[in-house]
Write an enzyme that holds these catalytic residues in place. Structure first.
Site, PDB file in Angstrom:
ATOM      1  N   SER A 161       0.652  -1.651  -0.468  1.00 42.36           N
ATOM      2  CA  SER A 161      -0.053  -0.115   0.365  1.00 42.36           C
ATOM      3  C   SER A 161       0.875   1.146  -0.218  1.00 42.36           C
ATOM      4  CB  SER A 161      -1.012  -0.422   1.250  1.00 42.36           C
ATOM      5  OG  SER A 161      -2.584   1.041   1.101  1.00 42.36           O
ATOM      6  N   ASP A 256     -10.129  -3.161  -4.727  1.00 39.00           N
ATOM      7  CA  ASP A 256      -9.337  -2.521  -4.650  1.00 39.00           C
ATOM      8  C   ASP A 256      -9.171  -1.079  -5.582  1.00 39.00           C
ATOM      9  OD1 ASP A 256      -6.878  -1.033  -3.144  1.00 39.00           O
ATOM     10  OD2 ASP A 256      -5.759  -2.543  -4.308  1.00 39.00           O
ATOM     11  N   HIS A 286      -8.712  -4.760  -0.836  1.00 41.86           N
ATOM     12  CA  HIS A 286      -6.898  -4.257  -0.579  1.00 41.86           C
ATOM     13  C   HIS A 286      -7.030  -4.490   0.834  1.00 41.86           C
ATOM     14  CE1 HIS A 286      -4.391  -0.648  -0.662  1.00 41.86           C
ATOM     15  NE2 HIS A 286      -4.319  -0.392   1.137  1.00 41.86           N
TER      16      HIS A 286
END
Length: 314
Positions: A161, A256, A286
């Protein structure tokens, strides 16, 4: 495909518990809730040979590094390869504890020393503080390879991320600022463009999952001035030149909002002549990479990442 049944079960648990979105909490509340959620879903942390924590000089003061070593009887004698790991959390949440289970698994599966970097967080320390911190940590690690028992020629960087964003930014910074050289970059659902207006951003608005509001909330903390988002060190997809960067593994998730910009970055790297292997995990949200304790695909993705790093660091 539909949301994977295991991920759907987690979503239903959040619904029944009335779990609020992180972006509806104060920063302190969100940090605590994020860590608790990750630790609950990461699985039992694997034992490693040793873990040590110390501070090194950083551009804004001392930086904390946590170093994971494999058991001596599981690796050959001599200097070991190293993976610099950058935790996720939207540059706002996250800590060395956030990535602990991932770092332990990579250490054992890759047979490497994993160096996790405790970079400064926004909004207290907005862009480019985190980039400068991870660059300082990378240079310190490479420069002290001998005393750490590392092979400076076998160094990789990885992150998930926002950590994937920082890993991508670090390879750009290192290429242009004289190193260190990285053998590989592992980017797990990375943010790559602060103003991405892709189908995946527009499609994902479920408050029980990481969604487009989550993305906007994190960027609003990271960028003290929205104009900073044009800097490739904030938005790597905006770099004019991606040539000469290390080979990459890019992992994305179907459910995501960051899916498309991660895949667009993989395509841009490939177009610049960088060897890339990209893999999308269908039905996954995600954050799944850090949920190896409750999502089978999370564990498989970690195993895949370890294989890619192991091959790159031979």
């Amino acid at each position: 495909m539909p949301l994977h049944p295991q991920a759907e079960a987690l979503r239903e648990q959040r619904s029944e518990a009335g779990t609020p979105p992180l972006y509806s909490l104060t920063t302190a509340e969100a940090r605590a809730a994020d860590l608790a959620d990750i630790q609950a879903s990461a699985g039992h942390p694997e034992p490693v040979g040793a873990v040590e924590e110390f501070t090194v000089p950083g551009p804004g003061g001392p930086l904390t590094l946590r170093v994971y070593r494999p058991a001596a009887d599981t690796v050959p004698d001599g200097p070991l390869p190293a993976v610099l790991y950058l935790f996720g959390g939207g540059w706002t949440l996250g800590s060395l504890d956030t990535g602990d289970a991932i770092c332990r698994r990579l250490t054992n599966s890759v047979g490497c020393v994993t160096v996790a970097v405790g970079y400064r967080l926004a909004p207290e320390h907005p862009f480019p503080a985190a980039v400068h911190d991870v660059a300082a940590a990378a240079r310190w690690t490479a420069g002290h390879a001998a005393e750490l028992g590392l092979d400076p020629g076998r160094l990789a960087v990885a992150g998930d991320s926002a950590g994937g964003n920082l890993a991508a930014a670090l390879t750009l910074f290192a290429r242009d600022q004289g190193g260190p050289a990285f053998r590989h970059q592992l980017l797990v659902y990375p943010n790559t463009d602060c103003d991405a207006d892709t189908p995946s951003v527009r499609e994902h608005d479920d408050p029980l999952l990481f969604n487009r509001r989550s993305v906007a909330w994190y960027w609003s903390h990271y960028l003290a001035d929205p104009a900073d988002g044009a800097d490739p060190l904030a938005s790597p997809l905006r770099a004019d030149d991606l040539s000469g960067l290390p080979p990459a593994t890019v992992i994305t998730a179907e459910y995501d909002p960051l899916r498309d910009e991660g895949e667009l970055y993989a395509e841009a790297l490939r177009a610049a002549g960088v060897p890339v292997e990209a893999r999308r995990y269908e039905g996954m949200p995600h954050g799944f990479f850090a949920m190896a304790g409750v999502l089978d695909d999370g564990r498989e993705a970690q195993e895949y990442a370890a294989r890619r790093l192991r091959e790159a660091l031979r």
